[in-house]
Design an enzyme around this catalytic site. Structure first.
Site, PDB file in Angstrom:
ATOM      1  N   GLY A 186      41.517  38.171  48.638  1.00  0.00           N
ATOM      2  CA  GLY A 186      42.535  38.086  47.601  1.00  0.00           C
ATOM      3  C   GLY A 186      43.077  36.680  47.487  1.00  0.00           C
ATOM      4  N   SER A 187      44.272  36.559  46.954  1.00  0.00           N
ATOM      5  CA  SER A 187      44.863  35.246  46.709  1.00  0.00           C
ATOM      6  C   SER A 187      45.334  34.600  48.011  1.00  0.00           C
ATOM      7  CB  SER A 187      46.043  35.379  45.746  1.00  0.00           C
ATOM      8  OG  SER A 187      47.141  36.010  46.383  1.00  0.00           O
TER       9      SER A 187
ATOM     10  N   GLU B  59      44.019  27.787  41.468  1.00  0.00           N
ATOM     11  CA  GLU B  59      42.779  28.531  41.247  1.00  0.00           C
ATOM     12  C   GLU B  59      42.755  28.997  39.796  1.00  0.00           C
ATOM     13  OE1 GLU B  59      40.073  31.956  43.298  1.00  0.00           O
ATOM     14  OE2 GLU B  59      42.246  32.229  43.366  1.00  0.00           O
TER      15      GLU B  59
ATOM     16  N   CYS C 221      36.499  34.312  42.903  1.00  0.00           N
ATOM     17  CA  CYS C 221      36.962  33.241  43.788  1.00  0.00           C
ATOM     18  C   CYS C 221      35.817  32.269  44.032  1.00  0.00           C
ATOM     19  CB  CYS C 221      37.477  33.832  45.096  1.00  0.00           C
ATOM     20  SG  CYS C 221      36.330  34.963  45.905  1.00  0.00           S
TER      21      CYS C 221
ATOM     22  N   ASN D  26      38.392  42.002  41.253  1.00  0.00           N
ATOM     23  CA  ASN D  26      37.328  41.337  40.496  1.00  0.00           C
ATOM     24  C   ASN D  26      35.931  41.861  40.820  1.00  0.00           C
ATOM     25  OD1 ASN D  26      37.725  40.135  43.037  1.00  0.00           O
ATOM     26  ND2 ASN D  26      36.866  38.193  42.377  1.00  0.00           N
TER      27      ASN D  26
ATOM     28  N   GLU E  45      39.374  36.048  53.111  1.00  0.00           N
ATOM     29  CA  GLU E  45      38.597  35.290  52.128  1.00  0.00           C
ATOM     30  C   GLU E  45      39.490  35.142  50.907  1.00  0.00           C
ATOM     31  OE1 GLU E  45      36.857  34.470  48.929  1.00  0.00           O
ATOM     32  OE2 GLU E  45      35.789  36.375  49.100  1.00  0.00           O
ATOM     33  N   LEU E  46      39.947  33.899  50.681  1.00  0.00           N
ATOM     34  CA  LEU E  46      41.032  33.650  49.737  1.00  0.00           C
ATOM     35  C   LEU E  46      40.559  32.898  48.499  1.00  0.00           C
ATOM     36  CD1 LEU E  46      43.693  32.738  52.452  1.00  0.00           C
ATOM     37  CD2 LEU E  46      43.080  34.990  51.558  1.00  0.00           C
TER      38      LEU E  46
ATOM     39  N   LYS F 229      41.974  49.922  51.172  1.00  0.00           N
ATOM     40  CA  LYS F 229      43.024  49.884  50.158  1.00  0.00           C
ATOM     41  C   LYS F 229      42.472  49.094  48.973  1.00  0.00           C
ATOM     42  CE  LYS F 229      46.770  48.403  47.904  1.00  0.00           C
ATOM     43  NZ  LYS F 229      46.620  47.629  46.662  1.00  0.00           N
ATOM     44  N   PRO F 230      42.058  49.773  47.878  1.00  0.00           N
ATOM     45  CA  PRO F 230      41.553  49.051  46.704  1.00  0.00           C
ATOM     46  C   PRO F 230      42.699  48.440  45.908  1.00  0.00           C
ATOM     47  CG  PRO F 230      41.563  51.413  46.274  1.00  0.00           C
ATOM     48  CD  PRO F 230      42.011  51.240  47.693  1.00  0.00           C
ATOM     49  N   ALA F 231      42.371  47.539  44.999  1.00  0.00           N
ATOM     50  CA  ALA F 231      43.378  46.958  44.117  1.00  0.00           C
ATOM     51  C   ALA F 231      44.010  48.049  43.259  1.00  0.00           C
ATOM     52  CB  ALA F 231      42.749  45.886  43.235  1.00  0.00           C
TER      53      ALA F 231
END
Length: 491
Positions: free
Chosen positions: A226-227, A383, A282, A150, A248-249, A173-175
C-alpha cells in the site's frame, strides 16, 4: 450482501453493519460486504490460530496438492472472477484475466516450493565433546495479509502463496473497494478442501480492521502492500511486538532512454508500463529521462501510441484500433491526479498530450503526457497513481541517474540501451529494489521484489519470499556422557 469468510464459513460483521461495493465505471453500488471490526478480526485470528497446528504438521506434498487443487478450481471459474474484478476495480476484462493468470502462476510457483524447504548441517567445535549443529526451518504461525485495490488478486497471491506453502495460516484484509474477487477465490480454495481456518478473509475499513489485525498479539507475520504513509503506520503498530513485517510501498520509478536504444521498443514498454491498469501501479514507469539525441523521435512515437487509448467501462471492448482504459478506482484518486497535473502546469510544465473522457458518471481520467515539469513539482515528488507521465530531456547518463535518484522512493527502475557501460552503471547506481534492462516493469514470481528508502522493507516473489514466512531455529546435538566425563561442570 457478499459475506466474509472466517473458519470456513460465510459470516457477516458482528455489528451487523455493511459497506457498499461501487462500480468505478458508473459510480453506482452493485453489492455490499460486512463492515467488520475488532471483534471480527479476533474471530478470524482465533480460527487461524486453531488451524495452524494441524496445517503446519501437514506433509508438504499434501499442502502443495491442496494448493494446486485450489488453483484448478479457480481456473474453472476464471471468467466469473475476472468479471467481479472488472466490476469492483474498473480494469478491462483482458487486464483482469491477465491479473488472474499472474495470481495462478504465483500460487503454482509456491506450491512447487512447499517440499523444497531446506535447512543445514554444521560440525561444531569439540569444546564440549563431539557435537553437530542443525538449522531447521519452522513456520511462523498466524500471518496477516493487507492487500491494496490496484492488483487485489496478484498482491494477495504474493502473500497467501508462500504463507500456505511454508505451513502458516493467514487472515487476508482486502481493500475496502475490491473485496469481492478475493472472497470468491478464498471460497473456491475452501471448496478444494483447504482446511477451515487456514485462509480467512475479513472485510472492513483499514483504520479499524487493518490496525486490529496488525496489532493482534497472535499475529506474528504481517505482509502489507500500500501507500508509504500507511506502511509507516503498520510498522509503528507491529514494532512493539517485534512482528516479522514486509512492506511493499509507493514508488516513482524512473526510466532512462539512451541514444543507442531501440526507441520504438522503449516506447512500447513505457506505454504499457505506465498506462496499464489506468496507471494504478506502484511498480510502473512514472518518470522518463530521454537523451536529447532521441527525444523528439521518442515523444512523437509516445504520443502516437498513447492517443490510441479510449477510456470507458472495462466490461466493454474498445473499437479498433483503440485500446480500452478503465476508470480510476475511486473519485478521490481521480481528484488527486488532477491536482498533481494542475500543480505541474502551474509550475511551468506543458501538456504534450491529453486524451478525452466520456463525460459519464465514472471515475475516469484521460491519459496525459507532460513536458518540462519542475523536478520539485508534485508529479515527481509524490507517487503518481494514474495515467499521467512526465518526460524529461537529459544530456548524459550521469544527469539521468542523478535525476532518477532525486526522489524519496526506490522501488523499480529501468534503462533502455545496449551500451554495457550504461547497463552496469544503472545496475550499480540507481537506488531501487529492481532494475529492468530493455524490459517493461513487471514483477516476476521467480525474482525477489521490493523497495528501498520510502518504498518499503522486505521482499516478495521468488524463493526468498518463502524464507520470510519461516523461522530459522538452531539445534545443537552433543553427547552429554562425554561432557560430564571431561569435567565440564555441566549437570
Amino acid at each position: 450482501m457478499t459475506q466474509a469468510l472466517i473458519n470456513g464459513e460465510r459470516v457477516g460483521a458482528k455489528s451487523g453493519e455493511e459497506m457498499p461495493v461501487v462500480n468505478p465505471a458508473t459510480g453506482e453500488q452493485f453489492d455490499s460486504v460486512p463492515k467488520s471490526g475488532a471483534e471480527d478480526v479476533d474471530a478470524a485470528v482465533e480460527a487461524a490460530k486453531a488451524a495452524f497446528g494441524p496445517w503446519s504438521k501437514t506433509d508438504p506434498d499434501e499442502r502443495a496438492q491442496i494448493m494446486r487443487a485450489g488453483v484448478a478450481k479457480i481456473q474453472e471459474n476464471s471468467k466469473e472472477i475476472a468479471k467481479l474484478l472488472v466490476q469492483e476495480q474498473g480494469k478491462p476484462m483482458m487486464e483482469a484475466m491477465g491479473e488472474l493468470h499472474h495470481f495462478l502462476h504465483g500460487m503454482n510457483f509456491y506450491a512447487d516450493l512447499a517440499s523444497k524447504i531446506r535447512g543445514s548441517y554444521a560440525p561444531l567445535p569439540s569444546t564440549f565433546g563431539t557435537s553437530y549443529g542443525m538449522v531447521i526451518k519452522r513456520p511462523i504461525g498466524v500471518c496477516a495479509a493487507i492487500v491494496p485495490y490496484n492488483f487485489p488478486l496478484t498482491l494477495m497471491g504474493t502473500k497467501v502463496g508462500p504463507a500456505l506453502a511454508a505451513g502458516n495460516t493467514i487472515v487476508v484484509k482486502p481493500a475496502d473497494t475490491t473485496p469481492l474477487a478475493t472472497l470468491r477465490i478464498a471460497e473456491l480454495m475452501q471448496e478444494a478442501e483447504l482446511p477451515a481456518g487456514v485462509l480467512n478473509v475479513v472485510t472492513g475499513p483499514g483504520k479499524e480492521v487493518g490496525e486490529a489485525l496488525v496489532g493482534h498479539p497472535d499475529v506474528r507475520r504481517v505482509a502489507f502492500t500500500g501507500s508509504t504513509a500507511v506502511g509507516r503506520r503498520v510498522m509503528e503498530i507491529a514494532a512493539p511486538q517485534f512482528k516479522r513485517v514486509s512492506a511493499e510501498l509507493g514508488g516513482s520509478d524512473p526510466v532512462i532512454v539512451c541514444p543507442d536504444a531501440n526507441v520504438e521498443n522503449a516506447v512500447k514498454g513505457i506505454n504499457v508500463g505506465r498506462f496499464f491498469n489506468a496507471g494504478q501501479a506502484c511498480l510502473a514507469a512514472k518518470r522518463v529521462y530521454v537523451f536529447e539525441e532521441v527525444y523528439d523521435q521518442f515523444m512523437e512515437s509516445l504520443i502516437k501510441r498513447v492517443s490510441r487509448y479510449e477510456v470507458g467501462d472495462g466490461m466493454e471492448k474498445a473499437e479498433k484500433p483503440k485500446i480500452r482504459m478503465g476508470p480510476l478506482n475511486a473519485a478521490r484518486h481521480r481528484d488527486a491526479l488532477q491536482e498533481q497535473l494542475d500543480d505541474a502546469v502551474k509550475g511551468g510544465a506543458s501538456v504534450a498530450y491529453q486524451g478525452e473522457t466520456n463525460g459519464g458518471g465514472g471515475y475516469f481520467f484521460a491519459p496525459a503526457i507532460l513536458e518540462n515539469a519542475p523536478h520539485d513539482s508534485r508529479v515527481t515528488r509524490e507517487e503518481t497513481f494514474g495515467p499521467l507521465l512526465p518526460v524529461f530531456k537529459v544530456k548524459s547518463i550521469n544527469e539521468a541517474i542523478g535525476l532518477a535518484n532525486d526522489t524519496s522512493y526506490g522501488l523499480g527502475s529501468s534503462i533502455w540501451t545496449y551500451n554495457v557501460r550504461y547497463i552496469n552503471k544503472a545496475a550499480q547506481e540507481i537506488e531501487s529494489g529492481m532494475t529492468w534492462v530493455n524490459q517493461l516493469h513487471f514483477g516476476y514470481d521467480e525474482l525477489p521484489f521490493g523497495g528501498i528508502k520510502d518504498s518499503g522493507i522486505g521482499r516478495e516473489h521468488g524463493p526468498e519470499a518463502l524464507e520470510s514466512y519461516l523461522e530459522a531455529k538452531s539445534v545443537a546435538v552433543g553427547d552429554l556422557d562425554v561432557v560430564e566425563e571431561e569435567g565440564s561442570g555441566l549437570q
